[in-house]
Motif scaffolding. Structure first.
Motif, short mmCIF file in Angstrom:
data_model
loop_
_atom_site.label_atom_id
_atom_site.label_comp_id
_atom_site.label_asym_id
_atom_site.label_seq_id
_atom_site.Cartn_x
_atom_site.Cartn_y
_atom_site.Cartn_z
N ARG A 80 -3.04 -1.96 -1.43
CA ARG A 80 -2.94 -3.48 -1.25
C ARG A 80 -2.42 -4.27 -2.36
NH1 ARG A 80 -3.74 -6.17 3.24
NH2 ARG A 80 -4.35 -7.95 2.16
N PHE A 81 -1.48 -3.65 -3.21
CA PHE A 81 -1.16 -4.14 -4.61
C PHE A 81 -0.57 -5.53 -4.31
CE2 PHE A 81 1.87 -5.13 -8.07
CZ PHE A 81 1.16 -4.99 -9.09
N ASN A 82 -0.92 -6.47 -4.84
CA ASN A 82 -0.48 -7.79 -4.73
C ASN A 82 0.83 -8.17 -5.46
OD1 ASN A 82 -0.22 -10.79 -4.11
ND2 ASN A 82 -2.11 -11.43 -5.16
N VAL A 83 1.88 -8.27 -4.67
CA VAL A 83 3.29 -8.47 -5.33
C VAL A 83 3.30 -10.00 -5.13
CG1 VAL A 83 5.51 -8.28 -5.30
CG2 VAL A 83 4.13 -6.42 -4.95
N LEU A 84 3.77 -10.80 -6.33
CA LEU A 84 3.82 -12.31 -6.03
C LEU A 84 5.21 -12.89 -6.45
CD1 LEU A 84 0.80 -13.32 -8.38
CD2 LEU A 84 0.86 -13.20 -5.70
N GLN A 85 5.54 -13.94 -5.57
CA GLN A 85 6.68 -14.89 -5.86
C GLN A 85 8.06 -14.01 -5.25
OE1 GLN A 85 6.33 -16.96 -9.75
NE2 GLN A 85 4.37 -17.98 -9.02
N ALA A 86 8.87 -14.21 -6.50
CA ALA A 86 10.42 -13.44 -6.08
C ALA A 86 10.34 -12.08 -5.69
CB ALA A 86 11.08 -13.83 -7.30
N ASP A 87 9.48 -11.38 -6.73
CA ASP A 87 9.27 -9.91 -6.31
C ASP A 87 8.76 -9.85 -4.80
OD1 ASP A 87 10.17 -9.12 -8.90
OD2 ASP A 87 8.19 -9.66 -9.80
N ALA A 88 7.89 -10.49 -4.48
CA ALA A 88 7.24 -10.25 -2.93
C ALA A 88 8.43 -10.64 -2.07
CB ALA A 88 6.40 -11.38 -2.88
N SER A 105 1.19 -1.16 0.03
CA SER A 105 -0.12 -0.07 -0.04
C SER A 105 0.71 1.14 -0.15
CB SER A 105 -0.97 0.02 1.24
OG SER A 105 -1.66 -1.26 1.26
N LEU A 106 0.62 2.22 -0.85
CA LEU A 106 1.43 3.36 -1.03
C LEU A 106 0.74 4.55 -1.43
CD1 LEU A 106 4.42 4.43 -1.54
CD2 LEU A 106 3.95 3.78 -4.04
N ASN A 107 0.99 5.58 -0.78
CA ASN A 107 0.36 7.02 -1.03
C ASN A 107 1.54 8.13 -0.97
OD1 ASN A 107 -1.37 9.08 -1.18
ND2 ASN A 107 -2.80 8.63 0.31
N ILE A 108 1.95 8.51 -2.05
CA ILE A 108 2.92 9.61 -2.03
C ILE A 108 2.49 10.66 -3.06
CG2 ILE A 108 4.83 8.05 -1.55
CD1 ILE A 108 5.57 7.69 -4.58
N THR A 109 3.03 11.76 -2.76
CA THR A 109 2.72 12.92 -3.55
C THR A 109 3.77 13.48 -4.25
OG1 THR A 109 0.97 13.77 -2.08
CG2 THR A 109 1.70 15.45 -3.58
N LEU A 110 3.65 13.70 -5.65
CA LEU A 110 5.11 13.88 -6.46
C LEU A 110 4.97 15.59 -6.77
CD1 LEU A 110 5.02 10.77 -8.62
CD2 LEU A 110 6.39 11.17 -6.53
N LEU A 111 5.85 16.20 -6.81
CA LEU A 111 5.89 17.66 -7.10
C LEU A 111 6.93 17.65 -8.25
CD1 LEU A 111 4.87 20.42 -6.56
CD2 LEU A 111 6.50 21.02 -5.06
N PHE A 112 6.50 18.25 -9.44
CA PHE A 112 7.39 18.54 -10.74
C PHE A 112 7.42 19.92 -10.92
CE2 PHE A 112 5.72 14.03 -11.39
CZ PHE A 112 6.63 13.42 -11.77
N ILE A 113 8.65 20.40 -11.53
CA ILE A 113 8.77 21.60 -12.20
C ILE A 113 8.90 21.58 -13.69
CG2 ILE A 113 10.44 23.46 -12.17
CD1 ILE A 113 11.20 23.27 -9.47
N ALA A 114 7.91 22.29 -14.28
CA ALA A 114 8.04 22.40 -15.64
C ALA A 114 8.43 24.02 -16.17
CB ALA A 114 6.60 22.40 -16.17
N ASP A 115 9.93 23.68 -16.66
CA ASP A 115 10.49 24.64 -17.05
C ASP A 115 10.41 25.00 -18.80
OD1 ASP A 115 12.12 26.90 -17.39
OD2 ASP A 115 14.00 25.54 -16.58
N ASN A 116 10.05 26.11 -18.99
CA ASN A 116 10.01 26.48 -20.36
C ASN A 116 10.96 27.60 -20.74
OD1 ASN A 116 9.16 27.06 -22.97
ND2 ASN A 116 7.39 28.35 -22.48
N PRO A 117 12.17 27.20 -21.47
CA PRO A 117 13.25 28.14 -21.64
C PRO A 117 12.83 28.81 -23.11
CG PRO A 117 13.82 25.97 -22.48
CD PRO A 117 12.42 25.90 -21.84
N ASN A 118 11.82 28.62 -23.57
CA ASN A 118 11.57 29.23 -25.02
C ASN A 118 10.76 30.64 -24.87
OD1 ASN A 118 12.02 26.97 -27.00
ND2 ASN A 118 10.95 26.03 -25.42
N ARG A 119 11.15 31.43 -26.16
CA ARG A 119 10.29 32.74 -25.97
C ARG A 119 8.83 32.64 -26.49
NH1 ARG A 119 14.80 36.25 -28.96
NH2 ARG A 119 15.15 33.96 -30.25
#
Length: 236
Positions: free
Chosen positions: A164-172, A105-119
């Motif tokens: 509750r994502f089900n991760v199976l076998q070797a990855d688990a 189970s995962l809950n994260i917030t991602l914050l990106f920066i969009a940079d526009n260098p053009n005129r």
């Protein structure tokens, strides 16, 4: 008394007039040829017009490229806020007879920066960035489309929720070991962000930027340990 010549009908001018009435007026070949020539002339004019418009569009695009010198936009991960990361191993993952499994189970917030260098301005299209663990997709971070003014930076926020994502076998097994022994879970955020440069109300062809970010989270501290984000390349 009838003569042998009376058996044949005599010719009359009235018969000629009736024949012309039923056959209709004679067809003029000069009018038909002039119509065909007029049609060919219209087709040639239309072709020349389309060719001129295409050359004009190419010339305008070249002028924009040479004068404005458009640069690729930047879309970088700036901050990751961890609300919670929970790993629930099943009994089989500890040593049962059934194939090992673990629920993430995962809950994260991602914050990106969009940079526009053009005129000139940029229009970003909606994007979907996949969150993966060892190549296994866990969830999707959705970024809504937006427009960005020239030579500016903008903060873009999105959230990833995994229930509750089900991760199976070797990855688990790897997930449980990473979380309990190493206190780290390595995640990868990858996807394509498409943008179009706006010039005089017109948009350029799509510029596609491939984003690839590495995220390491501590389950015990419920915090971010490491992050690195880069751009793989630009596809026109």
């Amino acid at each position: 008394m009838m003569t042998p010549g009376d058996h044949h009908r005599r010719y009359s001018p009235l018969d000629d007039r009736r024949h012309r009435r039923y056959m209709g007026p004679p067809i003029s070949t000069s009018s038909t040829s002039s119509s065909a020539a007029s049609f060919k002339g219209c087709c040639c004019c239309l072709f020349l017009l389309l060719t001129f418009l295409a050359l004009l569009a190419v010339a305008v695009a070249l002028v924009v490229v040479l004068v404005l010198k458009p640069k690729k936009p930047q879309f970088d991960l700036q901050q990751v806020a961890v609300q919670y990361l929970l790993i629930d191993p099943t009994t089989a993952a500890v040593g049962g007879a059934q194939p090992p499994a673990a629920y993430l189970s995962l809950n994260i917030t991602l914050l990106f920066i969009a940079d526009n260098p053009n005129r000139v301005g940029i229009r970003y299209e909606a994007a979907a960035l996949a969150v993966m663990y060892r190549g296994v997709p866990l969830g999707v971070a959705t970024v809504l489309g937006f427009e960005q003014p020239a030579e500016s930076r903008r903060l873009v926020q999105t959230r990833v929720v995994v229930d509750r994502f089900n991760v199976l076998q070797a990855d688990a097994l790897d997930l449980v070991r990473d979380a309990t022994l190493n206190d780290r879970v390595d995640l990868r955020l990858t996807g394509d962000v498409a943008a179009k440069i706006l010039v005089l109300g017109l948009s350029s062809p799509r510029v596609q930027v491939s984003v690839d970010c590495a995220i390491v989270i501590s389950p015990r501290k419920q915090s971010l340990i490491y992050q690195q984000c880069g751009v793989d390349g630009v596809n026109l």
